[in-house]
Enzyme design. Structure first.
Site, PDB file in Angstrom:
ATOM      1  N   HIS A  98      -1.965  -2.169   5.780  1.00 18.90           N
ATOM      2  CA  HIS A  98      -1.777  -3.385   6.582  1.00 18.90           C
ATOM      3  C   HIS A  98      -0.649  -3.140   7.588  1.00 18.90           C
ATOM      4  O   HIS A  98       0.302  -2.414   7.303  1.00 18.90           O
ATOM      5  CB  HIS A  98      -1.437  -4.581   5.685  1.00 18.90           C
ATOM      6  CG  HIS A  98      -1.391  -5.863   6.447  1.00 18.90           C
ATOM      7  ND1 HIS A  98      -0.259  -6.289   7.091  1.00 18.90           N
ATOM      8  CD2 HIS A  98      -2.353  -6.780   6.710  1.00 18.90           C
ATOM      9  CE1 HIS A  98      -0.533  -7.441   7.710  1.00 18.90           C
ATOM     10  NE2 HIS A  98      -1.798  -7.753   7.493  1.00 18.90           N
ATOM     11  N   GLU A 170      -6.923  -4.761  12.934  1.00 20.45           N
ATOM     12  CA  GLU A 170      -5.901  -5.794  13.089  1.00 20.45           C
ATOM     13  C   GLU A 170      -4.857  -5.300  14.089  1.00 20.45           C
ATOM     14  O   GLU A 170      -3.893  -4.607  13.701  1.00 20.45           O
ATOM     15  CB  GLU A 170      -5.232  -6.081  11.747  1.00 20.45           C
ATOM     16  CG  GLU A 170      -6.180  -6.627  10.706  1.00 20.45           C
ATOM     17  CD  GLU A 170      -5.457  -7.502   9.684  1.00 20.45           C
ATOM     18  OE1 GLU A 170      -5.820  -8.672   9.570  1.00 20.45           O
ATOM     19  OE2 GLU A 170      -4.519  -7.019   9.041  1.00 20.45           O
TER      20      GLU A 170
HETATM   21  P1  13P Z   1      -2.699 -13.981  10.823  1.00 22.39           P
HETATM   22  O1  13P Z   1      -4.108 -14.503  10.751  1.00 22.39           O
HETATM   23  O2  13P Z   1      -1.705 -14.953  10.253  1.00 22.39           O
HETATM   24  O3  13P Z   1      -2.342 -13.508  12.200  1.00 22.39           O
HETATM   25  O4  13P Z   1      -2.609 -12.706   9.862  1.00 22.39           O
HETATM   26  C1  13P Z   1      -3.646 -11.771   9.869  1.00 22.39           C
HETATM   27  C2  13P Z   1      -3.387 -10.759   8.841  1.00 22.39           C
HETATM   28  O5  13P Z   1      -2.377 -10.103   8.839  1.00 22.39           O
HETATM   29  C3  13P Z   1      -4.410 -10.574   7.788  1.00 22.39           C
HETATM   30  O6  13P Z   1      -4.144  -9.457   7.040  1.00 22.39           O
END
Ligand code: 13P
Length: 258
Positions: A98, A170
């Site tokens: 992550h 992400e």
């Molecule tokens: P947010 O949706 O709060 O931006 O976070 C996304 C995330 O880090 C999921 O792992």
């Protein structure tokens, strides 16, 4: 393109055991009528909640994941949690890499690779997260960074083992408070690069079957548009999904428009 649509949330360093149990119970109740042929639902709460979260989960409704994992079964790794400990809790899924692990806690692609191999080797569904920083995006090297993170993070993974591999894109600049959601067009462009890289690594069949989820400031306003893109197989959500009613609302609005 995966045949199911994926919806998951990572609760980060929020929610006590009781908060997590209440959240999962509520989410299961609210979504029980939605066919699991249509969706795959998952929740990734903190380590201390794993035993209770797994005890109350209904396996036909959702999966429970851990936010991280050590890459050895045991040893002198103070503060780490081993795959055997998570198996003992009944955990289904391990998230690896992550952005907060990479950028706040300093993890490297080499470490993520050891975790991916260990998680798949212990038969966990393994969710590898990739994403470029805002600076890398400004340099115009997002696609190169994503390819590197995938090639290093998945080094040594055999195509035959990818049945339990998922990827989340992400972008670091899109995540969390102050993050700016990626446009659906930009997210789609990077998802295409991820798909091409997976096919390069694992061949056309295995590479095409791995789900690719988008995360980073997903909210009720942008969730539907993102799901209309051909190469986005699911939503991986933080803040907007931490209330079961809100999460259920996002799931239903996406399904209604698919
Ligand atoms: P947010 O949706 O709060 O931006 O976070 C996304 C995330 O880090 C999921 O792992």
């Amino acid at each position: 393109m995966a045949d199911k649509f994926y919806f998951g949330t990572n609760t980060k360093m929020y929610k006590t055991i009781q908060d997590t149990v209440d959240f999962i119970t509520g989410l299961q109740d609210l979504t029980a009528d939605i066919s699991r042929e249509e969706i795959q639902l998952f929740v990734i709460p903190s380590y201390t909640t794993q035993k209770d979260a797994n005890a109350i989960k209904k396996p036909d409704l959702l999966m429970v994941g851990a936010q991280n994992m050590g890459w050895e079964e045991q040893g002198q790794f103070t503060g780490e949690i081993s795959p055997l400990m998570l198996q003992e809790c009944g955990t289904d899924l391990i998230m690896v890499g992550h952005s907060e692990r990479r950028h706040v806690l300093g993890e490297t692609d080499e470490e993520e690779n050891k975790k991916v191999l260990c998680a798949l080797g212990h038969d966990f569904t393994t969710l590898l997260c990739v994403g470029e920083t805002g600076e890398e995006k400004d340099y115009g090297i997002s696609e190169e960074i994503i390819r590197i993170q995938l090639k290093k993070g998945l080094f040594g993974v055999k195509a035959a083992r990818t049945g339990k591999l998922w990827i989340a894109y992400e972008p670091v600049w899109a995540i969390g408070v102050g993050g700016k959601p990626a446009s659906k067009e930009y997210a789609e462009q990077i998802h295409v690069v991820i798909r091409e890289t997976l096919i390069e690594l694992f061949g056309p069949e295995a590479g095409a079957a791995i789900p690719i989820l988008y995360g980073g400031s997903v909210n009720p306003e942008n969730a539907v548009g993102l799901s209309k893109m051909d190469h986005i197989d699911g939503r991986f959500i933080g803040r907007s999904a931490w209330n079961a009613d809100n999460f259920n609302g996002i799931i239903r609005s996406v399904l209604a428009e698919r």
